[in-house]
Design an enzyme around this catalytic site. Structure first.
Site, PDB file in Angstrom:
ATOM      1  N   LEU B  11       0.852  -1.192   0.000  1.00 54.55           N
ATOM      2  CA  LEU B  11       0.000   0.000   0.000  1.00 54.55           C
ATOM      3  C   LEU B  11       0.890   1.245   0.000  1.00 54.55           C
ATOM      4  O   LEU B  11       0.717   2.176   0.769  1.00 54.55           O
ATOM      5  CB  LEU B  11      -0.948  -0.018   1.213  1.00 54.55           C
ATOM      6  CG  LEU B  11      -2.065   1.036   1.264  1.00 54.55           C
ATOM      7  CD1 LEU B  11      -2.937   0.979   0.029  1.00 54.55           C
ATOM      8  CD2 LEU B  11      -2.909   0.891   2.530  1.00 54.55           C
ATOM      9  N   THR B  13       2.776   4.074  -2.860  1.00 52.41           N
ATOM     10  CA  THR B  13       2.205   5.032  -3.805  1.00 52.41           C
ATOM     11  C   THR B  13       1.241   4.353  -4.770  1.00 52.41           C
ATOM     12  O   THR B  13       0.082   4.760  -4.916  1.00 52.41           O
ATOM     13  CB  THR B  13       3.345   5.684  -4.617  1.00 52.41           C
ATOM     14  OG1 THR B  13       4.287   6.205  -3.689  1.00 52.41           O
ATOM     15  CG2 THR B  13       2.835   6.799  -5.488  1.00 52.41           C
ATOM     16  N   LYS B 205      13.167  -3.217 -18.182  1.00 42.78           N
ATOM     17  CA  LYS B 205      11.977  -2.957 -18.989  1.00 42.78           C
ATOM     18  C   LYS B 205      12.199  -3.401 -20.435  1.00 42.78           C
ATOM     19  O   LYS B 205      11.300  -3.950 -21.074  1.00 42.78           O
ATOM     20  CB  LYS B 205      11.607  -1.480 -18.914  1.00 42.78           C
ATOM     21  CG  LYS B 205      11.116  -1.100 -17.503  1.00 42.78           C
ATOM     22  CD  LYS B 205      11.115   0.400 -17.291  1.00 42.78           C
ATOM     23  CE  LYS B 205      10.567   0.765 -15.916  1.00 42.78           C
ATOM     24  NZ  LYS B 205      10.854   2.179 -15.562  1.00 42.78           N
TER      25      LYS B 205
END
Lengths: 428, 428
Positions: B11, B13, B205
């Site tokens: 919990l 951002t 990524k």
């Protein structure tokens, strides 16, 4: 692995692209969809016409019912264009349980709900990614990727012809008429360019995008349309000087539950990502409550880009067939349509006036804005050495359309205002 | 309509954003997915911590197994980050038949295949749109929208921190160290910025994007990585003068069946759409054989943009649950991995040399390029008024990496070359 048979309605530019991709990417398509895909019948107008693709003559037919009634065919790919016949064939195909992939924006903008209803009734898929912005996957983005968000604004450069013309006018300081001729000679504009330059083509695309983005059934008649033919090179030059590019934008907005959709030439601030989309490229800017600003950019037309979207739709149909879920993932428009009134539509505006060149005129002009509660961001006055009038350029803050109309009506009636040369919405 | 219960792991951002969207968009989510979605348990580190969102204390637990072993929970949303514990919990969740939505790029880049294999075994969905480029739906675009195409190139600005730093350096002529401090003060860079500025975050990524785009299993170790910490303001100034912006690009390329993946500071021609992606924004440029050039732009991080992607994935899982097809649309990597050798990797290059300021040096330098078959696009020589050397800036035509390495080795050995100040790949 059951082979999937495709009937192709039309073998023009885009149809040729579909044949090429299905042939050249067969291994990829099979690997990704789970089935070999074969085009088994192609509807053409003239079987003997010379083509820049080699297709077995057995595949060609000039009788649409050879395709639509063929029991072997699982999916119809409609790339013939036009409305009446295309609609008839698609509905007849759906009636026979055939799934549909179409690039026909006119048809989907006008008869989308009827076609989707028939598809739901028959348990068939209908996909139309290629109908808007060619190779840009904007439809799937709105329905799937932004399913979690409330989209508040969609702005699109969705017509390549007009963007080509405006880019040329901006880069070369050329006149509209001159550039239109050039675009026609290059094949970027049609002999009868009405549909493009009057904004109707963009309006059809915005009907589709706003329906999907706002999950509500928008009709073509809900779109306020203004074309590009009245744009002068002076307007573009003034825009540039103030840091704007003139673009033909489709703009769909939502505030609370109320929406408005328009197509109009717009002054776009140079720092906005849409301002640098040039030539025949398309781009769609999407703002969502949660995701914020996004933009999707690519080729808006052309044989292979458009065919890419069609064949991706074909892969989606085949995946659904193999999963046994065709006809079960249709788009749902669950919001009641509430259109904004003119009082609710707000934007910044650019106004160019020719006024008498004498003291006190500027005060009179700004007084009118004040009267209707329109506040101004900037006012520029240029005396004109040659002509017996002064030019006043005004950029307003956000003002509602009703107030702006009243301001312009007042100007029409004022003796000191020789003419309202131009009025543009301003974005960015 | 069966309600779908979600367990939220984390919990911070992004987790807070997920709670907000699920609460605020409940009507839309239910309408689109076919089921109400409720967050029934949230894993936190410290239950008593003050938060800027009001969550019922009953929902909170600091014991991960309260979430993972909870038989009521259908879907786990993992936004806790880190690798070992996240992996353990996800695998345990899959073992119990729970579907997974994760934003964890590190985990997916390192252990993606293992997680996907477990998901396939258990018939579960695993989605991770938020792992790359926050709110930009690039993963769904590669797997669905471009399923019909052969993707040949993916170039991404996929790290907001470094793009913020490079944008500041470019716009303000500032030093790297100075801007890094500012970015840290603003919370855009972490106290230990290694993962961002050395390019590792971007490399993870690119591992994910190239795996999906090329339909082949790329490993993190296949990515050649170079960070931004050695970029000088002089490099940026020289780039600008020649019409380039320096960007940290992830570059994945495919030619025939061979691929190469890298992360490196790159001189990007100003007319290229990636050159004007500024600040913390992300963008991914994709070139496909058929679709040509496309670009996808948006917020790469942040509470709500990232949460948008997570909740869109959640909607996708719920749709699949309702269609009875969870675990059946997994991505398939059907191509064998063949990495390019240095001889096969070609690009234009920018080279800045400091050389002795005397006659004949330029001839010696250009002779070396000729020797290794590297042809030049432009050569600029600046005598330096202050220092006892001249600056030579060379832009090559496409040259293979092996030849370029040999050229640079030669320069290292030459007396007239005082130093090789910088070498950049050039794009656009």
């Amino acid at each position: 692995m059951k082979k999937i048979n495709v009937g192709l309605l039309g073998l023009g530019t885009v149809g040729t692209g579909v044949v090429r991709i299905v042939e050249n990417h067969q291994h990829d398509l099979t690997s990704q969809s789970g089935s070999p895909i074969e085009i088994v019948k192609i509807l053409v107008q003239d079987k003997s016409k010379a083509r820049n693709i080699s297709v077995s003559p057995d595949l060609l037919t000039d009788n649409p019912w050879d395709v639509v009634e063929n029991p072997e065919i699982d999916v119809l790919v409609e790339v013939m264009g036009g409305i009446e016949l295309a609609k008839e064939l698609i509905l007849a195909g759906l009636e026979r349980g055939k799934h549909i992939v179409t690039a026909n924006k006119d048809l989907m903008a006008l008869h989308g709900p009827e076609i989707m209803a028939k598809a739901a009734e028959k348990g068939c898929d209908v996909f139309y990614e290629a109908a808007v912005a060619g190779g840009i996957p904007i439809i799937r983005t709105l329905t799937d990727s932004f399913s979690s968000d409330r989209i508040t604004k969609i702005m699109g450069i969705v017509n390549g012809t007009t963007n080509f013309i405006l880019t040329k006018m901006s880069q070369e300081g050329a006149d509209y008429a001159e550039v239109l001729k050039e675009a026609q000679a290059l094949g970027y504009a049609e002999a009868n360019p009405t549909s493009d330059v009057e904004g109707f083509d963009a309006a059809r695309k915005m009907t589709i995008l706003s329906t999907l983005g706002f999950r509500t059934e928008v009709a073509l008649g809900d779109v306020a349309v203004k074309g590009i033919f009245q744009i002068s090179k002076e307007d573009i030059a003034y825009g540039k000087r103030l840091g704007y590019e003139v673009k033909l934008l489709g703009i769909a907005e939502r505030e609370d539950e109320h929406i408005s959709i328009s197509v109009q030439p717009t002054m776009v601030k140079k720092s906005h990502p849409l301002a640098s989309v040039n030539g025949v490229f398309n781009a769609v800017y999407v703002h969502g409550e949660a995701v914020g600003e996004t933009m999707f950019y690519g080729a808006g037309a052309g044989e292979l880009p458009t065919a890419t979207s069609i064949v991706a739709d074909l892969v989606a149909v085949v995946r659904n067939l193999n999963l046994g879920i065709v006809g079960r993932r249709g788009f749902v428009s669950y919001n009641e349509k509430k259109l904004k009134s003119d009082e609710q539509i707000a934007s910044k505006n650019f106004i160019l006036l020719h006024v008498e060149d004498k003291a006190g005129v500027l005060a009179q002009i700004t007084q009118v804005f004040a009267e209707y509660g329109v506040s101004l961001e900037s006012v520029l006055q240029h005396p004109n050495a040659v002509n017996p009038f002064a030019e006043i350029i005004i950029i307003t803050h956000d003002a509602n359309k009703a107030a702006m109309n009243q301001v312009l009506e007042q100007f029409e009636a004022m003796d000191v205002v020789q003419s309202i040369k131009s009025v543009y919405r301003v974005e960015g």
